[in-house]
Design an enzyme around this catalytic site. Structure first.
Site, mmCIF file in Angstrom:
data_model
loop_
_atom_site.group_PDB
_atom_site.id
_atom_site.type_symbol
_atom_site.label_atom_id
_atom_site.label_comp_id
_atom_site.label_asym_id
_atom_site.label_seq_id
_atom_site.Cartn_x
_atom_site.Cartn_y
_atom_site.Cartn_z
ATOM 1 N N HIS A 135 17.430 18.748 25.016
ATOM 2 C CA HIS A 135 17.165 19.560 26.209
ATOM 3 C C HIS A 135 16.409 20.820 25.808
ATOM 4 C CE1 HIS A 135 20.342 22.713 25.632
ATOM 5 N NE2 HIS A 135 21.001 21.739 25.027
ATOM 6 N N ASP A 147 20.140 25.465 20.138
ATOM 7 C CA ASP A 147 20.627 24.769 21.337
ATOM 8 C C ASP A 147 19.618 24.931 22.469
ATOM 9 O OD1 ASP A 147 22.366 23.339 22.956
ATOM 10 O OD2 ASP A 147 23.469 25.126 23.584
ATOM 11 N N GLU A 181 20.248 20.724 30.908
ATOM 12 C CA GLU A 181 21.518 20.360 30.271
ATOM 13 C C GLU A 181 22.526 21.484 30.383
ATOM 14 O OE1 GLU A 181 24.565 20.052 27.095
ATOM 15 O OE2 GLU A 181 23.093 21.626 27.433
ATOM 16 N N GLU A 182 22.054 22.736 30.238
ATOM 17 C CA GLU A 182 22.962 23.874 30.321
ATOM 18 C C GLU A 182 23.523 24.052 31.727
ATOM 19 O OE1 GLU A 182 24.072 25.086 27.809
ATOM 20 O OE2 GLU A 182 22.598 24.985 26.207
ATOM 21 N N GLU A 208 22.382 17.591 19.850
ATOM 22 C CA GLU A 208 22.996 18.778 20.430
ATOM 23 C C GLU A 208 23.261 19.829 19.361
ATOM 24 O OE1 GLU A 208 23.877 20.749 22.559
ATOM 25 O OE2 GLU A 208 23.517 19.741 24.456
ATOM 26 N N HIS A 284 24.774 30.309 21.670
ATOM 27 C CA HIS A 284 24.607 30.840 23.025
ATOM 28 C C HIS A 284 24.518 32.367 23.055
ATOM 29 C CE1 HIS A 284 25.937 27.192 25.701
ATOM 30 N NE2 HIS A 284 24.899 26.922 24.921
#
EC number: 3.4.-.-
Length: 834
Positions: A135, A147, A181-182, A208, A284
């Site tokens: 993603h 990510d 995706e998030e 991922e 994140h």
């Protein structure tokens, strides 16, 4: 800490290609493929994507800039491709809805989000395909390098290498670059349920991240389809996999999920889930940048993914995968050197054979003539009781310490100094176990010899581990192989050095052989323990305000101590004295305890080389509450503050005095989810929040919500149709009143799904140029109430553009110390009663 550093040595062996296979009717591939070598190209992809900035779904950065860049690179790859291959490109913009039981359960709705899909196939086409998924979107305020931009960069390079290969593929490879995706897995759902190429897919690989860099771990496979594990083990150049991680992740202990769930549940397709797991402290956050991902990590991931995709795309098993779908696999890597994989049914046979060996070994002792076994039987069961008591009191001791540390506000003292947890909880656990057995040796086993007691307590430990082996195998857990290792190796060691227990003067030789025999299970246990702490320690820094992280970590350390000490208990009885050991452990624990209580160890760090930030969410919100007649009964504005760990704002108040307990947020009992604009339904994890009064927000693109129609159905329920317009992310909340129930709605599969607490939560997002969101709910009224039948609320989240900011929000965010990561945005909240 030397053990932790020792375990890191496994990274030195990443280049090993040795693989052990135990799989019937399997023929390994004979092809040798060229590995990815153009690291500068992948770096270039990665840096271009992350340079765009945070890429939230619906933002121009995600929907236009990143998509344009991906299409541009794919076009260049297509120009260079071999005539043996055909490349097809499709930009999909799906709309759909589904319910998921993640985070207690909620429903998701998406509109016009973006997928970039590439199909590489033989020139004559293909009937079967393998999917590679990454993603390109990111969470707000993070560049999202690990990510998941690095995975998309690797996939671009894999596409280039495969498309220029001089050897034709047998099956198609579909590359899905998904853009949402998030948003809780929306884009993968849109692809697998709506795209015409989805029907070709027989297996998938999902790329991922749960950390930044390191080795990419296979932490989920299946469901069933053991041939996929074997394909990975055989094809991957640097395999790194663990069925333990799979069973832990699928147990729900870790509050996370991946696109694997969507392909498994909505596509009924088997697959492999890989993720980077190292350094989850900056996952994140703003620190997830391209420069922090080591070249070795990218090379290793690229080599593995290329090899596995090539293997699957040329394998006859892909086309006939349904023949091999039944059964599970036991798989685990050995110190990062190679992976052992075998069917779970073989594992069960091995486990029960080990159990039978223990039964024969112990049975021989218990079935000896009574005059020889009377004392042994009694001492064995007394020893079992003493061992269990020592473990229980050890656990209670560390929990008492952990609770006390939490109550005085010194939780997470080990977050930036992991050795603190070992010195505090590890030493306390070991000292308590030694203390209980020392008391037993001195006051109960007064006249027994040390060698005899050593043998008794070895048998006790063997018996306990055998019990765990039986329980895990009976429950069908593939992780039972760990218990098998902890039974088989010690038993073999004991049988080989049996005379060492009997002969005088042979203790030194016995100890040397004993330690040698225990080397493999203990080293492997330390290796697994390192992996556990590598994953769990960062997670405890973002697990919410309701779970005391010290209690969790102390429990894990106590459990590890019990396992590691089990076969060394006998040395307590062989040793002349344990006084010095006890004093040393007690001193280390006491000094560490005093230092922790005094606040010496600060939990967080802004060190650029190894940041460990505190995560804080800041939402500048204007809330408007309407009554049954549509009148405004309450309106306020403030900055809603959520700390994502147990310490709350205790470390922040000294830097920002206005954030203190006098502004603690109060729950609006009559409103769903307490009347606050939750982005996701994590209200049960974070109950401590703060509400700092502030000016109203006035987004240039305000959200609008209205009741389109209200009608009574033939089956005597009330159907309410709503329409909402607003930013790319909105949350819709529903609470039914007494005497009413929500019977159905136009979302998901039509059946309303409640979140924890009984309210309903809908996560909505859209891409660019989305139409108004229109939906309906149906309320069954069993008993009329004067306060109405249902309360609904909608929160609009401005995660990108100028509407994301306000002057007061920026000013407050700038006050936060550099060891924090405040993620800030503007939102509105409107509540209505019908």
């Amino acid at each position: 800490m030397w053990t932790i550093y020792l375990l890191r040595l496994n990274y030195l062996f990443f280049s090993s290609g040795l693989v052990y296979n135990i799989f019937p009717n399997y023929q390994p591939t004979k092809r040798k493929w060229k590995l990815i070598s153009t690291m500068s190209t992948i770096r270039d992809y990665l840096e271009h994507i992350t340079a765009i900035g945070p890429r939230t779904t619906g933002s121009p950065e995600n929907e236009i800039l990143t998509v344009h860049y991906l299409l541009e690179q794919i076009k260049l790859i297509e120009v260079q491709s071999s005539s043996l291959h055909k490349i097809s490109v499709d930009v999909q913009r799906p709309t759909g809805s589904f319910s998921i039981d993640f985070l207690g359960g909620f429903t998701s709705y998406y509109d016009n989000i973006t997928n970039v899909v590439v199909k590489l196939e033989p020139r004559d086409g293909a009937q079967h395909a393998v999917l590679a998924n990454c993603h390109f979107d990111s969470v707000a305020n993070s560049p999202g390098a690990s990510d998941d931009a690095v995975s998309c960069s690797v996939m671009l390079e894999v596409l280039r290498v495969l498309s220029t290969s001089s050897e034709a593929l047998h099956h198609a490879v579909i590359f899905l670059f998904n853009g949402a995706e998030e948003n809780v897995l929306q884009a993968s759902h849109g692809f697998i349920t709506q795209h015409p190429w989805a029907s070709l897919i027989r297996a998938f690989i999902n790329l991922e991240a749960a950390g930044v860099g390191g080795k990419e771990l296979v932490f989920q496979t299946g469901p069933e389809n053991p041939w996929l594990v074997q394909a990975y083990v055989s094809a991957a150049k640097h395999p790194f996999a663990s069925v333990v991680a799979q069973e832990v992740f699928q147990s729900g202990i870790i509050p996370s999920d991946t696109d694997f769930r969507i392909y498994r549940d909505f596509g009924n397709i088997p697959g492999i889930d890989l993720a980077f797991i190292e350094n989850g402290y900056i996952y994140h956050t703003k620190y997830d940048t391209a420069d922090r991902i080591l070249t070795d990590s990218i090379q290793r991931a690229g080599d593995n993914i290329l090899a596995v995709l090539k293997y699957l795309a040329t394998s006859d098993m892909l086309a006939t995968s349904s023949k091999y779908r039944h059964g599970n696999m036991v798989f685990f890597d050995v110190f990062g050197l190679f992976v052992i994989a075998y069917p779970s049914r073989v594992g069960s046979i091995i486990n029960y054979m080990v159990v039978m060996a223990v039964v024969l070994y112990l049975g021989k002792k218990f079935l000896q003539p009574k005059h020889k076994t009377a004392n042994y039987t009694k001492d064995f069961f007394c020893g079992l009781g003493i061992t269990l008591i020592s473990w229980f009191t050890s656990l209670v001791t560390v929990l008492i310490i952990a609770v006390f540390i939490s109550l005085i506000g010194q939780s997470l003292s080990w977050y930036n100094h992991f050795y603190v947890s070992v010195c505090l909880y590890g030493t306390a656990a070991v000292a308590k176990i030694i203390f209980i057995h020392t008391l037993a040796k001195r006051f109960y086993f007064v006249n027994a010899s040390g060698q005899y007691l050593g043998e008794v307590f070895f048998d006790v430990s063997l018996f306990v581990h055998c019990g765990f082996l039986i329980a895990l195998t009976y429950r069908g857990l593939c992780s039972a192989f760990i218990s098998a290792v902890w039974v088989a190796f010690p038993l073999l060691t004991k049988l080989c050095v049996h005379k060492g227990f009997k002969q005088h003067g042979a203790q030194g030789k016995f100890i040397a052989f004993y330690l040698l025999g225990m080397f493999i299970p203990y080293l492997y246990a330390l290796y697994l323990i390192w992996a556990v702490f590598e994953m769990f320690t960062p997670i405890l820094g973002r697990s919410g305000s309701e779970i005391p992280p010290d209690v969790v970590l102390a429990s894990i350390l106590a459990g590890c101590t019990m396992i590691l000490s089990s076969y060394f208990i006998n040395f307590i009885y062989l040793a002349k004295s344990t006084k010095k050991t006890m004093l040393t452990l007690t001193l280390v624990c006491s000094v560490t305890f005093l230092l922790v209580c005094s606040g010496t160890f600060f939990p967080y760090s802004s060190n650029p080389a190894s940041p460990k930030p505190k995560r804080v969410f800041l939402q500048h919100v204007t809330r408007t509450f309407h009554d049954l007649d549509g009148n405004i009964v309450k309106r306020d504005s403030g900055i809603w503050i959520n700390g994502f760990d147990y310490t709350g704002m205790s470390h922040i108040t000294s830097h920002i005095p206005e954030i203190n307990d006098t502004i603690r947020a109060h729950c609006e009992e009559s409103a769903p989810l307490c009347g606050f604009p939750w982005y996701l339904p994590v209200h049960f994890l974070i109950r401590k929040n703060w509400y700092l009064p502030a000016a109203d927000v006035s987004p240039r693109d305000p959200a609008h919500f209205r009741l389109v129609s209200k009608e009574r159905t033939p089956w005597d329920s009330v159907k309410l149709t709503f329409e909402a317009t607003g930013p790319s992310h909105m949350s819709f909340y529903v609470r039914t009143h007494k005497g009413s129930t929500l019977s159905q709605w136009s979302l998901g599969n039509g059946t309303p799904v409640t979140s924890k607490g009984g309210d309903y939560f809908v996560f909505y997002s859209h891409g660019l140029q989305a139409s108004a969101w229109q939906f309906w709910i149906e309320v069954q009224v069993l008993e009329e109430q004067p306060e109405g039948m249902v309360t609904v609320a909608i929160a609009a989240h401005y995660l990108s553009g100028e509407d994301k900011r306000s002057s007061q929000l920026d000013a407050l965010r700038d006050k936060f110390p550099d060891w924090t990561f405040p993620s800030a945005w503007v939102c509105t909240y409107d509540l209505f009663v019908f």
